[in-house]
Design a protein around this motif. Structure first.
Motif, PDB file in Angstrom:
ATOM      1  N   TYR A  40       0.952   8.199  -9.945  1.00  0.00           N
ATOM      2  CA  TYR A  40       0.298   8.240  -8.623  1.00  0.00           C
ATOM      3  C   TYR A  40      -0.516   6.971  -8.400  1.00  0.00           C
ATOM      4  N   ALA A  90       6.097   9.911   1.409  1.00  0.00           N
ATOM      5  CA  ALA A  90       5.510  10.631   0.271  1.00  0.00           C
ATOM      6  C   ALA A  90       6.573  11.190  -0.661  1.00  0.00           C
ATOM      7  N   GLY A 132       1.836   5.763  -5.841  1.00  0.00           N
ATOM      8  CA  GLY A 132       1.567   6.777  -4.818  1.00  0.00           C
ATOM      9  C   GLY A 132       2.375   8.057  -5.019  1.00  0.00           C
ATOM     10  N   PRO A 133       2.367   8.937  -4.016  1.00  0.00           N
ATOM     11  CA  PRO A 133       3.026  10.244  -4.149  1.00  0.00           C
ATOM     12  C   PRO A 133       4.515  10.154  -4.459  1.00  0.00           C
ATOM     13  N   ALA A 134       5.211   9.210  -3.860  1.00  0.00           N
ATOM     14  CA  ALA A 134       6.658   9.140  -4.066  1.00  0.00           C
ATOM     15  C   ALA A 134       7.013   8.867  -5.525  1.00  0.00           C
ATOM     16  N   TRP A 182       0.594   0.658  -0.382  1.00  0.00           N
ATOM     17  CA  TRP A 182      -0.101   1.296  -1.494  1.00  0.00           C
ATOM     18  C   TRP A 182      -0.590   0.219  -2.467  1.00  0.00           C
ATOM     19  N   ILE A 226       1.565  12.033   5.301  1.00  0.00           N
ATOM     20  CA  ILE A 226       1.677  10.872   4.426  1.00  0.00           C
ATOM     21  C   ILE A 226       3.078  10.282   4.569  1.00  0.00           C
ATOM     22  N   ALA A 274      -6.064   7.966  -0.617  1.00  0.00           N
ATOM     23  CA  ALA A 274      -4.760   7.543  -0.110  1.00  0.00           C
ATOM     24  C   ALA A 274      -4.961   6.505   0.980  1.00  0.00           C
ATOM     25  N   ASP A 299       3.261  15.611   3.233  1.00  0.00           N
ATOM     26  CA  ASP A 299       4.282  14.612   3.515  1.00  0.00           C
ATOM     27  C   ASP A 299       4.696  14.678   4.976  1.00  0.00           C
ATOM     28  N   ILE A 335      -1.502  16.967  -0.854  1.00  0.00           N
ATOM     29  CA  ILE A 335      -2.604  16.367  -1.608  1.00  0.00           C
ATOM     30  C   ILE A 335      -3.882  17.127  -1.279  1.00  0.00           C
ATOM     31  N   VAL A 361       5.163  17.674  -0.563  1.00  0.00           N
ATOM     32  CA  VAL A 361       3.963  17.249  -1.265  1.00  0.00           C
ATOM     33  C   VAL A 361       2.733  17.655  -0.460  1.00  0.00           C
TER      34      VAL A 361
END
Length: 429
Positions: free
Chosen positions: A239, A154, A243-245, A192, A151, A185, A350, A264, A262
């Motif tokens: 999220y 991330a 998103g993940p960040a 995103w 990702i 995702a 990530d 997922i 990270v």
């Protein structure tokens, strides 16, 4: 007929016309004839010169040394030569006939023992097979790790180090496990889209530097907290919006724990993963992939709602670890291939995690079983309603020593104290 009388006048060590050695004048056998145990009557040195194998060719100590027989020229040398050979042989613990005097004819080497060659050949086969198996496993593992989606962005790398908690010193690592119901995702390179994806599970996982303690702390998805740049909202909104960040940044601000990586988890993918290990036994019930997926998704019928669902998810992961390690899956090529083939369908990580990092982590944790992983929920003060929503309020005071133990890589000691949260038990609804 007694031959001793016929040869009584012959000189010790002399030969007959046919070249055959006689007995000594004192009635004792000569060293040569004693070493042959009477096996050369009528044959003489000629048979030995032609390669006849006999008991005299084997040294008494079994060291496999070659021996040689005296020729006609050696036989005429008199008793002195034979005696010297006998004395030398006795001093060395070898056969008296093993010397082979000057001008004598040396016999061909005896049959050598073959078992060292056989063992060497078997070792070569085993080594070759092991090397081939290792190469195959390395290739399969690398293919599986390549299939794991990386990702981009991330982690909140856009933030300066001063805006993030300090990393844990040493080799301890912290992962944020994000559970989703399906692959929501965006593809690599796509922007995103806020509101498209959602996360139902957040587990902060700390792996100690000595790789002997693994602690998993579930954060309720409805935790009311501050989302950077968006104000207060439920934790899972981070999220969905960024998103993940953004979720990582939110969790770091909430706990004060720096997230290193990270992962997922796609719960839908666990259906195939569960079938690949032959099913999982949870609370005494054997489940296939479809049943396991229903188990980890259910919450409405559970008395504790999301809290009980979190426990179920932890319970399933614990059972899956035990099943994978104890079922022979890792040593069965067929089942291992099937398992590796589903890894990419279950987990994405990530883009800072290389194949080598994942392989090293798996190797470091190879001895960890499910009952050795510490599962728990973050301390909760209660529930409330905010902006028309049912939310969860964390107990900041009770959670403070937990986050501190994670930061200091001191979870093993912390879990033995009264301040530690209740861990996942044997019975789960």
């Amino acid at each position: 007929m007694d031959t001793r009388g016929d040869t009584g006048g012959a000189a010790a060590g002399s030969t007959t016309a046919g070249g055959e050695r006689t007995e000594r004048t004192d009635g004792t056998d000569s060293p040569d004839s004693a070493g042959r145990a009477g096996g050369e009557e009528g044959g003489g040195a000629g048979d030995r010169a032609e390669g006849q194998d006999d008991a005299g060719d084997i040294s008494p100590d079994g060291d496999g040394a070659d021996t040689s027989a005296p020729g006609p020229a050696d036989a005429t040398a008199g008793s002195g030569t034979a005696t010297e050979r006998a004395q030398a042989a006795e001093a060395e613990g070898d056969d008296a006939g093993g010397g082979g005097g000057e001008g004598g004819t040396r016999t061909p080497p005896r049959r050598r023992r073959r078992w060292p060659l056989v063992v060497a050949a078997l070792l070569a086969l085993v080594t070759g097979a092991t090397g081939a198996a290792a190469a195959w496993l390395w290739w399969e593992t690398d293919e599986a790790l390549d299939s794991i989606e990386r990702i981009p962005d991330a982690l909140p790398t856009h933030l300066p180090a001063s805006a993030q908690p300090p990393r844990v010193e040493g080799d301890a690592q912290v992962y944020l496990l994000i559970g989703v119901d399906d692959d929501q995702a965006p593809d690599p390179g796509e922007r995103w889209q806020a509101g498209v994806a959602r996360s139902d599970t957040m587990m902060l996982t700390q792996i100690s530097a000595d790789r002997e303690t693994v602690s998993v702390v579930s954060l309720p998805r409805d935790t009311w907290t501050e989302i950077p740049g968006a104000g207060e909202a439920k934790l899972n909104a981070a999220y969905s919006w960024g998103g993940p960040a953004l979720l990582v940044e939110t969790v770091q601000n909430l706990t004060g724990v720096r997230v290193d990586h990270v992962a997922i988890i796609d719960w839908s993918g666990f259906r195939a993963f569960t079938d690949a290990v032959g099913g999982v036994t949870v609370d005494g019930e054997r489940m296939d992939g479809r049943e396991a997926l229903d188990y980890v998704r259910e919450r409405k019928s559970l008395p504790g709602g999301d809290f009980d669902r979190t426990r179920r998810q932890q319970n399933f992961l614990r059972a899956l670890l035990d099943q994978t390690a104890g079922s022979g899956t890792l040593t069965d090529p067929g089942r291992l291939t099937g398992l590796l083939g589903t890894v990419g369908d279950v987990v994405s990580v990530d883009d800072q995690l290389s194949n080598g990092d994942l392989r090293s982590l798996a190797w470091d944790l190879r001895g960890i079983r499910g009952d050795e992983v510490n599962f728990m929920n973050a301390p909760v003060a209660g529930t409330d309603r905010r902006r028309g929503q049912s939310v969860v309020l964390l107990d900041d005071e009770a959670a403070a020593p937990l986050w501190e133990a994670m930061r200091d890589d001191a979870m093993a000691e912390f879990l033995t104290t009264d301040e530690a949260p209740e861990q996942l038990g044997d019975e789960v609804r």
